[in-house]
Design a protein around this motif. Structure first.
Motif, PDB file in Angstrom:
ATOM      1  N   TYR A   1      18.571  -5.672 -23.511  1.00 45.00           N
ATOM      2  CA  TYR A   1      18.709  -7.198 -23.936  1.00 45.00           C
ATOM      3  C   TYR A   1      20.140  -7.256 -22.495  1.00 45.00           C
TER       4      TYR A   1
ATOM      5  N   GLY B   1      27.529 -11.682 -34.534  1.00 44.23           N
ATOM      6  CA  GLY B   1      25.863 -11.136 -34.417  1.00 44.23           C
ATOM      7  C   GLY B   1      26.561 -11.001 -32.082  1.00 44.23           C
TER       8      GLY B   1
ATOM      9  N   SER C   1      28.090 -14.652 -25.035  1.00 46.95           N
ATOM     10  CA  SER C   1      28.928 -15.005 -26.485  1.00 46.95           C
ATOM     11  C   SER C   1      30.113 -15.135 -25.569  1.00 46.95           C
TER      12      SER C   1
ATOM     13  N   ASP D   1      29.653  -6.400 -34.781  1.00 46.18           N
ATOM     14  CA  ASP D   1      27.594  -6.694 -34.494  1.00 46.18           C
ATOM     15  C   ASP D   1      28.049  -5.633 -35.323  1.00 46.18           C
TER      16      ASP D   1
ATOM     17  N   ALA E   1      27.554  -8.965 -40.670  1.00 44.87           N
ATOM     18  CA  ALA E   1      28.332  -9.699 -41.769  1.00 44.87           C
ATOM     19  C   ALA E   1      27.774 -10.149 -42.283  1.00 44.87           C
TER      20      ALA E   1
ATOM     21  N   SER F   1      25.827 -17.454 -31.126  1.00 41.21           N
ATOM     22  CA  SER F   1      24.541 -17.445 -30.184  1.00 41.21           C
ATOM     23  C   SER F   1      23.163 -16.673 -30.854  1.00 41.21           C
TER      24      SER F   1
END
Ligand code: SAM
Length: 267
Positions: free
Chosen positions: A16, A45, A51, A69, A97, A114
């Protein structure tokens, strides 16, 4: 579900952090959202920080961005990839979250999601995080449009032939009508939407199968090794055809439709 998401991103963290199209979405989305200099921002996240770092550039040295996160591996990548400059106005926290305690009416200027809202219960997340904004503060998200990008649609359609139903998590949040009515019903005004088409470069497309298998592993357990390899062959053949068709049309890679949404907390 959440332990599965955390596990999937644990396996995906390395790849990622090199995902060119996710980095591009984050930068494009944050620019579109229009954060102000000096803003205090929560990035929900935050992943490997694309982001968070984009937001940090927008808010400048007087502002600050906290990236939150679920995945320890993603946050580790974010922390280790931050430049000395980025470390000055960013920080990361590992938390779910949906479980983190939040105080109402705090001093947060903006909350951004994002490419993360589709992993959450979206209405509950928008409501909970909306409450920590100052009046007039901004909530914004970027999410793929339904059945985007093309490799996902292909994977979903072919999986169906093997009796597997792959959920489209963008089915609601990726539609502008849903976004406008949901944000308005949750106490936001000035709701804006925009669709950007972001190219997925070839180097990201070659990893697409592995990404799908990582993300949907529990659903693929019913397949025996022969079925999985047939599925893989069909997928790669059709994806190659799509890439060649795009190449002939002069496009570089395949385009993915991404919806951007923002709203302001009513006073
Ligand atoms: C596709 S990544 C997006 C990362 C980053 N915002 C970006 O723009 O590249 C989605 C992230 O959401 C995180 N996530 C999923 N469910 C979560 C939850 N319940 N609480 C916090 N983070 C979560 C995942 O761990 C993952 O890092």
């Amino acid at each position: 579900m959440r332990p599965q998401i955390a596990q999937a991103f644990h396996r995906r963290a390395d790849g990622y952090s090199r995902s060119g199209w996710h980095a591009e979405i984050a930068a494009d989305f944050v620019t579109w959202a229009g954060l102000g200099e000096g803003d205090r921002v929560l990035d929900v996240g935050a992943g490997t920080g694309f982001s968070t770092f984009a937001a940090a550039r927008s808010v400048g040295p007087e502002g600050g961005v906290l990236g939150l996160d679920l995945s320890e591996a993603m946050v580790r990548k974010a922390r280790t990839s931050a430049s000395p400059e980025e470390k000055k106005n960013t920080a990361f926290v590992i938390a779910d979250a949906h479980e983190i305690g939040l105080r109402d009416h705090s001093e947060v200027d903006a909350v951004i999601f994002s490419m993360s809202l589709h992993y959450l219960q979206p209405v509950s997340a928008l409501r909970r995080f909306g409450r920590i904004l100052r009046p007039g503060g901004m909530l914004a998200y970027a999410a793929l449009q339904p059945l985007e990008p093309r490799p996902f649609r292909l994977f979903k359609e072919l999986a169906y032939g093997y009796g597997i139903s792959i959920p489209d998590r963008s089915h609601d949040i990726g539609r502008a009508e849903w976004a406008v009515s949901t944000l308005e019903s949750q106490g936001f005004g000035d709701v804006r939407t925009h669709v950007s088409v972001i190219a997925i470069p070839d180097r990201d497309l070659v990893n697409a199968w592995d990404v799908h298998v990582t993300m949907f592993q529990p659903l693929l357990r019913t397949l025996d090794p022969t079925q999985l390899s047939d599925f893989n062959r069909e997928y790669e053949t059709e994806l190659l055809a799509a890439r060649q068709a795009a190449g002939k049309a002069g496009e570089s890679g395949l385009g993915a439709g991404v919806l951007y949404v923002s709203g302001r907390r009513r006073r």
